[in-house]
Motif scaffolding. Structure first.
Motif, PDB file in Angstrom:
ATOM      1  N   LEU B 177      45.123  62.183  36.792  1.00 29.27           N
ATOM      2  CA  LEU B 177      45.430  62.195  38.074  1.00 29.27           C
ATOM      3  C   LEU B 177      44.525  62.977  38.951  1.00 29.27           C
ATOM      4  N   ILE B 178      44.083  64.211  38.344  1.00 31.80           N
ATOM      5  CA  ILE B 178      42.975  64.924  38.990  1.00 31.80           C
ATOM      6  C   ILE B 178      41.822  64.004  39.593  1.00 31.80           C
ATOM      7  N   LEU B 179      41.517  63.080  38.611  1.00 30.18           N
ATOM      8  CA  LEU B 179      40.222  62.221  38.718  1.00 30.18           C
ATOM      9  C   LEU B 179      40.556  61.383  39.891  1.00 30.18           C
ATOM     10  N   ASN B 180      41.930  60.801  39.952  1.00 35.22           N
ATOM     11  CA  ASN B 180      42.367  59.781  41.176  1.00 35.22           C
ATOM     12  C   ASN B 180      42.220  60.432  42.502  1.00 35.22           C
ATOM     13  N   LEU B 181      42.821  61.693  42.463  1.00 31.52           N
ATOM     14  CA  LEU B 181      42.979  62.470  43.553  1.00 31.52           C
ATOM     15  C   LEU B 181      41.339  62.728  44.221  1.00 31.52           C
ATOM     16  N   TRP B 182      40.682  63.120  43.466  1.00 35.04           N
ATOM     17  CA  TRP B 182      39.220  63.302  43.668  1.00 35.04           C
ATOM     18  C   TRP B 182      38.511  61.981  44.075  1.00 35.04           C
ATOM     19  N   ARG B 183      39.011  60.944  43.747  1.00 36.37           N
ATOM     20  CA  ARG B 183      38.437  59.612  44.081  1.00 36.37           C
ATOM     21  C   ARG B 183      38.964  59.044  45.681  1.00 36.37           C
ATOM     22  N   VAL B 184      40.122  59.739  45.647  1.00 42.04           N
ATOM     23  CA  VAL B 184      40.921  59.210  47.079  1.00 42.04           C
ATOM     24  C   VAL B 184      40.198  60.133  48.019  1.00 42.04           C
ATOM     25  N   GLY B 185      40.088  61.382  47.724  1.00 42.19           N
ATOM     26  CA  GLY B 185      39.506  62.400  48.645  1.00 42.19           C
ATOM     27  C   GLY B 185      38.260  62.121  49.249  1.00 42.19           C
ATOM     28  N   ARG B 186      37.391  61.558  48.240  1.00 41.61           N
ATOM     29  CA  ARG B 186      36.040  61.136  48.569  1.00 41.61           C
ATOM     30  C   ARG B 186      35.952  59.857  49.814  1.00 41.61           C
ATOM     31  N   SER B 187      37.149  59.109  49.587  1.00 38.47           N
ATOM     32  CA  SER B 187      36.916  58.030  50.178  1.00 38.47           C
ATOM     33  C   SER B 187      37.330  57.679  51.678  1.00 38.47           C
ATOM     34  N   LYS B 188      36.823  56.355  52.171  1.00 36.90           N
ATOM     35  CA  LYS B 188      37.016  56.627  53.615  1.00 36.90           C
ATOM     36  C   LYS B 188      38.020  55.494  53.633  1.00 36.90           C
ATOM     37  N   PRO B 189      39.169  55.262  54.574  1.00 38.50           N
ATOM     38  CA  PRO B 189      40.289  54.242  54.885  1.00 38.50           C
ATOM     39  C   PRO B 189      39.652  52.770  54.717  1.00 38.50           C
ATOM     40  N   VAL B 190      38.620  52.635  55.538  1.00 35.57           N
ATOM     41  CA  VAL B 190      38.150  51.325  55.774  1.00 35.57           C
ATOM     42  C   VAL B 190      37.485  50.896  54.546  1.00 35.57           C
ATOM     43  N   GLU B 191      37.079  51.674  53.780  1.00 32.23           N
ATOM     44  CA  GLU B 191      36.196  51.392  52.337  1.00 32.23           C
ATOM     45  C   GLU B 191      37.253  50.939  51.339  1.00 32.23           C
ATOM     46  N   LEU B 192      38.464  51.794  51.653  1.00 34.47           N
ATOM     47  CA  LEU B 192      39.723  51.534  50.587  1.00 34.47           C
ATOM     48  C   LEU B 192      40.226  50.178  50.869  1.00 34.47           C
ATOM     49  N   LEU B 193      40.426  49.753  52.181  1.00 37.88           N
ATOM     50  CA  LEU B 193      40.963  48.579  52.556  1.00 37.88           C
ATOM     51  C   LEU B 193      40.025  47.354  52.241  1.00 37.88           C
ATOM     52  N   ARG B 194      38.772  47.659  52.179  1.00 39.79           N
ATOM     53  CA  ARG B 194      37.907  46.434  51.996  1.00 39.79           C
ATOM     54  C   ARG B 194      37.918  46.192  50.551  1.00 39.79           C
ATOM     55  N   GLY B 195      38.220  47.223  49.378  1.00 37.46           N
ATOM     56  CA  GLY B 195      38.504  47.053  48.053  1.00 37.46           C
ATOM     57  C   GLY B 195      37.159  46.580  47.410  1.00 37.46           C
ATOM     58  N   GLY B 196      37.294  45.732  46.338  1.00 44.83           N
ATOM     59  CA  GLY B 196      36.124  45.148  45.501  1.00 44.83           C
ATOM     60  C   GLY B 196      35.741  44.171  46.277  1.00 44.83           C
ATOM     61  N   ASN B 197      35.862  43.512  47.183  1.00 44.20           N
ATOM     62  CA  ASN B 197      35.483  42.231  47.728  1.00 44.20           C
ATOM     63  C   ASN B 197      34.099  42.219  48.417  1.00 44.20           C
ATOM     64  N   VAL B 198      33.076  42.926  47.447  1.00 44.22           N
ATOM     65  CA  VAL B 198      31.738  42.747  47.953  1.00 44.22           C
ATOM     66  C   VAL B 198      31.022  41.763  47.055  1.00 44.22           C
ATOM     67  N   GLY B 199      30.172  41.174  47.893  1.00 46.42           N
ATOM     68  CA  GLY B 199      29.240  39.931  47.280  1.00 46.42           C
ATOM     69  C   GLY B 199      28.334  40.669  46.139  1.00 46.42           C
TER      70      GLY B 199
END
Lengths: 255, 705
Positions: B177-199
């Motif tokens: 959980l701590i790991l996930n919270l840390w990950r979310v805390g670091r991220s930007k919404p737009v990046e989250l939205l784009r997800g893994g779909n990068v060539g």
């Protein structure tokens, strides 16, 4: 004889639990002669995409006929459909639909590989085509390494390389900037001038203005059609705009 | 302020909507939790301490094995939960991005995640403990019967085990959980939205990694092939394992790309419908896949080595018992020769009189209440000699010398007729050369107190002449029934005429020990009665001198029963641990495979949709998918099988440390394990492949809207 004949096409979708029925096409009839360049216009929900899917044999109509070279494609067996599509039809999509796993060259080869052609034949075919489309220097690149316009040209090459009877284009300029749009439409014009039959579905007045004939679809029926005759693209543009205005007003009156 | 029920509801819905990913995750928590509880419960089981009359080590073994098991499962759980959790989070980035675009702050997202973790923890731990408690009894039965111990009655819930397990998993889930919270805390919404779909970039061949991989794997295999004996095997085993693991990772990530690129270069092969799609697809994701496949390969190897090794040991235990404890009771007396003559008393120099010792020991049994139904004596000398060989003086590896009568008793052959100074040679050792034809040896300086700094003072023993070779080479019977150290291939064995020669050599050798063994059967007594009998004989101290037996420097009595219980306590516990951990690891492998298939299914969905539009028929699609999945699936298994083939010799050598020397048995156990594993693996393949097809083969109509 017409290359493509569509008569009395009707398509009704039933929602998943058998509740409401949605009529996407009510009665579509038209024909396309060999060497024609036809654009189909209409608002969202007018049935454009449904029509294109049926023409591409990706979907079956509820009733009606689609004859390509006099052969009813709605009657083709499931097992032969894939072969039919890759031998007779070429596709150009709005979002290019190139595969990231292939270089542009391999993307263009894909339908030929599926046909079981030899490598020698494939490389013989691609060279002149790539030159014509101006992508010879990009063939070893991957889709994510080139611009949208270049991707779309590669997609056009993929559609043309099988020498299809008919090119089906679904909003081909939808994801392109104005310069790339212009280039692509000119390209379509050139291809058509060489005798290739093209059927294009589009929202864009500019794109439709390049076609030889424009069909207007509304509420699942062909509402109107315009022939270019000897008119320039600009004149055509004006006429299409006028027609759309009338259609919109008519729509309001109907409602 | 939102209502308090907001987060729990959203969290519950989120888990429900993502059940395809959460269900296997929760099942893993349940499974590992149950496994952990069982290990703890067995470790704390008070039953083991009252167990096994005559065993000294039963409880110690169980405790040791369970401690090892708990440690391994803990480490494994940690790695594995973090791994699956990161996979889950990757799949969910889009959903979380959507939440934040819809106006949820990071605090709100954190709130949802806290409740999700809470649900998973509660469901996973409660069900896991319930499953563990249910299976505990079954596992106890299995363990006891593997250890050949009487099965206890009753059924108990071990409270300390419940607490330890629950606390461990609560901590693990809290960490993720701590790991996930840390990950979310670091991220930007737009990046989250784009997800893994990068060539992804096309993977490049990294020659450095190829070279490291080839060297490591080659090194590991070389060690496995090279090790001459068990001592080297045990010293180098983990080095070899380490090298092979490194090599596997490097080669799966680099060599696979190289091979695929070579295939792509071959135009005639590549531009065929079947290969075109699968080769490019595999190449595209091999970089990421490489690690996953290497993981699967290593886990598969580990599971198979563990199970086949422990299974071989267990299956060979009866043989080990038969070889090492040929009779119900063995009494052994020793007379050491390497005392310094100056310090020892004349009493201590009294040599053992074997017949007197035998009579004395038998009289003690008679006093304790039983006479053996059959029995025999064995005498041998363990000695180290300095021998002139090729013009130099060499110290021979430990030499074992037995009397003709003992040889006859051990092998069942007629006693060889030998004169004093004659011997038979049991060859089979690389050092047999020292003793072919004849030998003499340097008489020890300690024996006569001479100054040996000057070779002129050297004094050699008489010349012993070889009278022939034994019909029996240094075989298992002789090897195990004397105390030739298990796995000591350098040892030689000589047969001489009698006790006097043993003593003659012992007295003048550099160092040596005379062994006497009285081996007796008590067919009329039960196992427990034999143990009780031996206990009674040692209630009173032995007085060998008074009985005229000579000086016995060391005396002890063992029973077959205690040896058997010891061996089965060890081998049974070991097998239990091997199978148990094997199952836990297998569960992990299955989950990795499942997640791999599902995530790739979603990636491939679009690809196959496009290809279908361009004119790929459903049948061709299926065929190409199958060829791709089959390759990816069975490559790790094939590599694991190769690893095991190389590992086989090492395992054989390690097993000799446990006095097991049966190549056929070990080969059968290994092949059996491999076969069972393949069957299970194939079943997993079919199940997960179906999940994959379902995703990829979704009807265009459904995919469209």
């Amino acid at each position: 004889m017409a290359l493509l004949e569509v008569s009395g096409l009707k398509k009704i979708y039933t929602t998943r639990f058998g509740g409401a029925q949605v009529q996407a096409l009510s009665n579509v009839t038209f024909s396309v002669a060999e060497g024609e360049y036809v654009a189909i216009m209409g608002e969202s929900g007018s049935g454009k995409t449904t029509l294109l899917n049926i023409l591409a044999a990706l979907d079956k109509p509820t009733s009606g006929k689609v004859l390509l070279d006099g052969k009813d494609i709605t009657a083709i067996k499931e097992g032969d459909l894939a072969a039919f599509r890759r031998d007779r039809l070429g596709f150009v999509f709005q979002d290019f639909n190139l595969l990231d796993t292939f270089s542009l060259q391999d993307n263009i080869f894909l339908p030929l590989v599926l046909q079981g052609k030899s490598y020698e034949e494939m490389s013989g075919r691609i060279a002149p085509l790539a030159r014509k489309l101006g992508i010879s220097h990009l063939l070893s690149k991957y889709p994510y390494e080139v611009s949208g316009g270049e991707q779309q040209r590669a997609a056009v090459a993929r559609a043309l390389i099988t020498n299809p009877r008919l090119i089906l284009a679904d909003e081909p300029t939808g994801a392109l900037d104005s310069r790339a749009t212009e280039a692509l439409l000119n390209l379509f014009g050139d291809i058509n001038a060489e005798g290739q039959t093209i059927l294009m579905v589009t929202h864009s007045v500019k794109a439709a203005a390049h076609a030889g004939r424009v069909l207007f679809l509304r509420d699942g029926e062909v509402y109107h059609q315009l022939y270019r005759g000897g008119q320039t693209v600009e004149q055509m543009f004006g006429k299409i705009s006028d027609t759309l205005t009338v259609m919109t007003q008519g729509g309001e009156l109907d409602a | 302020m939102r209502k308090l029920s907001f987060y729990p509801k959203l969290a519950a819905r989120s888990i429900k909507n993502n059940r395809q990913f959460y269900l296997p995750y929760i099942l893993t928590v349940i499974g590992t939790c149950a496994a952990m509880y069982i290990l703890y419960a067995l470790n704390f089981d008070p039953g083991f301490s009252q167990l096994g009359e005559g065993t000294t080590n039963g409880q110690a073994y169980v405790s040791m094995f369970m401690t090892i098991g708990i440690f391994l499962v803990s480490v494994f759980c940690f790695i594995f939960l973090v791994y699956t959790n990161s996979f889950l989070m990757k799949r969910r980035t889009k959903e979380l991005g959507l939440y934040s675009v819809l106006g949820m702050g990071k605090k709100n997202i954190a709130g949802i995640m806290v409740f999700e973790s809470l649900y998973i923890a509660v469901i996973g731990i409660v069900l896991g403990l319930a499953l563990g408690i249910l299976l505990h009894k079954l596992m106890t039965l299995l363990l006891y019967s593997l250890m050949r111990l009487p099965v206890p009655f009753g059924f108990s819930v071990q409270l300390p085990a419940v607490l330890s397990t629950a606390m461990f998993f609560a901590l693990m889930i809290f960490l993720t959980l701590i790991l996930n919270l840390w990950r979310v805390g670091r991220s930007k919404p737009v990046e989250l939205l784009r997800g893994g779909n990068v060539g992804e970039k096309e993977p490049k061949i990294n020659w450095f990694i190829v070279i490291i991989g080839v060297l490591s794997l080659g090194g590991g295999y070389f060690i496995a092939m090279w090790t001459p004996d068990s001592m080297w095997a045990i010293a180098l085993y983990f080095v070899a394992v380490f090298l092979v693991i490194i090599g596997t990772y490097c080669l799966f990530t680099s060599l696979s790309i190289m091979a695929l690129k070579a295939l792509r270069k071959n135009k005639r092969y590549y531009y065929k419908a079947k290969h075109f799609i699968s080769v490019s697809g595999m190449l595209y994701r091999m970089k990421r896949n490489g690690v996953g496949l290497a993981n699967i390969c290593i886990i598969a190897t580990m599971v198979m080595v563990m199970i086949s090794g422990t299974l071989s040991l267990y299956a060979g235990s009866d043989e080990i018992v038969k070889l090492n404890a040929p009779t119900d009771v063995i009494s052994q007396g020793r007379h050491y020769f390497y005392y310094t003559m100056e310090e020892s008393t004349p009493e201590e120099r009294e040599l053992i009189n074997p017949d007197a010792l035998n009579d004395y020991v038998l009289s003690r049994y008679a006093e304790a209440g039983a006479e053996p139904t059959s029995g025999y004596q064995v005498e041998y000398l363990e000695v180290s000699l300095e021998i002139p060989y090729n013009g130099a003086l060499v110290v021979s590896p430990t030499l074992y010398i037995i009397t003709a009568d003992s040889y006859a008793a051990l092998t069942g052959e007629e006693a060889p007729q030998l004169a004093s100074g004659e011997y038979l040679l049991c060859s089979g050792s690389p050092y047999a050369d020292y003793f072919t034809d004849s030998f003499s040896y340097l008489i020890s300086s300690e024996y006569n107190g001479r100054d040996y700094s000057d070779p002129a003072n050297y004094e050699f023993s008489r010349e012993y002449k070889m009278a022939g070779e034994c019909k029996n080479v240094l075989n298992d019977v002789i090897r195990n029934q004397t105390i030739i150290t298990a796995g000591n291939d350098a040892a030689n064995l000589l047969v001489v005429d009698g006790t006097d020669t043993l003593n003659e050599i012992g007295l003048t050798s550099k160092s040596g020990c005379y062994y006497w063994e009285g081996r007796y059967n008590f067919a009329q007594l039960s196992d427990d009665e034999i143990v009780a009998l031996v206990d009674r004989t040692i209630e009173q101290p032995y007085d060998f001198g008074a009985a005229g037996c000579g000086y016995v420097g060391y005396f002890y009595t063992t029973t077959r029963v205690s040896f058997e219980r010891d061996i089965f306590g060890f081998a049974g516990g070991f097998l239990f641990l091997g199978v148990f951990l094997g199952l836990v690891f297998m569960m992990a492998a299955v989950l990795i495979i499942y997640y791999k298939q599902v995530s790739e299914g979603y990636e491939d969905q679009r690809r196959f949709d496009i290809m279908r539009k361009v004119g790929l028929s459903r049948r061709e699609a299926r065929r190409s998918i199958r060829s791709q999945i089959l390759t990816v699936f069975f490559l790790p298994l094939i590599v694991a099988a190769i690893h095991i083939a190389f590992d086989f010799k090492l395992v054989l050598q390690l097993l000799t440390l446990f006095a097991l020397n049966n190549t056929t048995l070990t080969a059968l156990c290994t092949l059996g394990t491999l076969a069972v594993f393949c069957v299970i693996y194939a079943a997993v393949y079919m199940l997960t492949a179906r999940a994959y097809y379902k995703i990829v083969d979704a009807r265009p109509q459904e995919a469209r809207n």
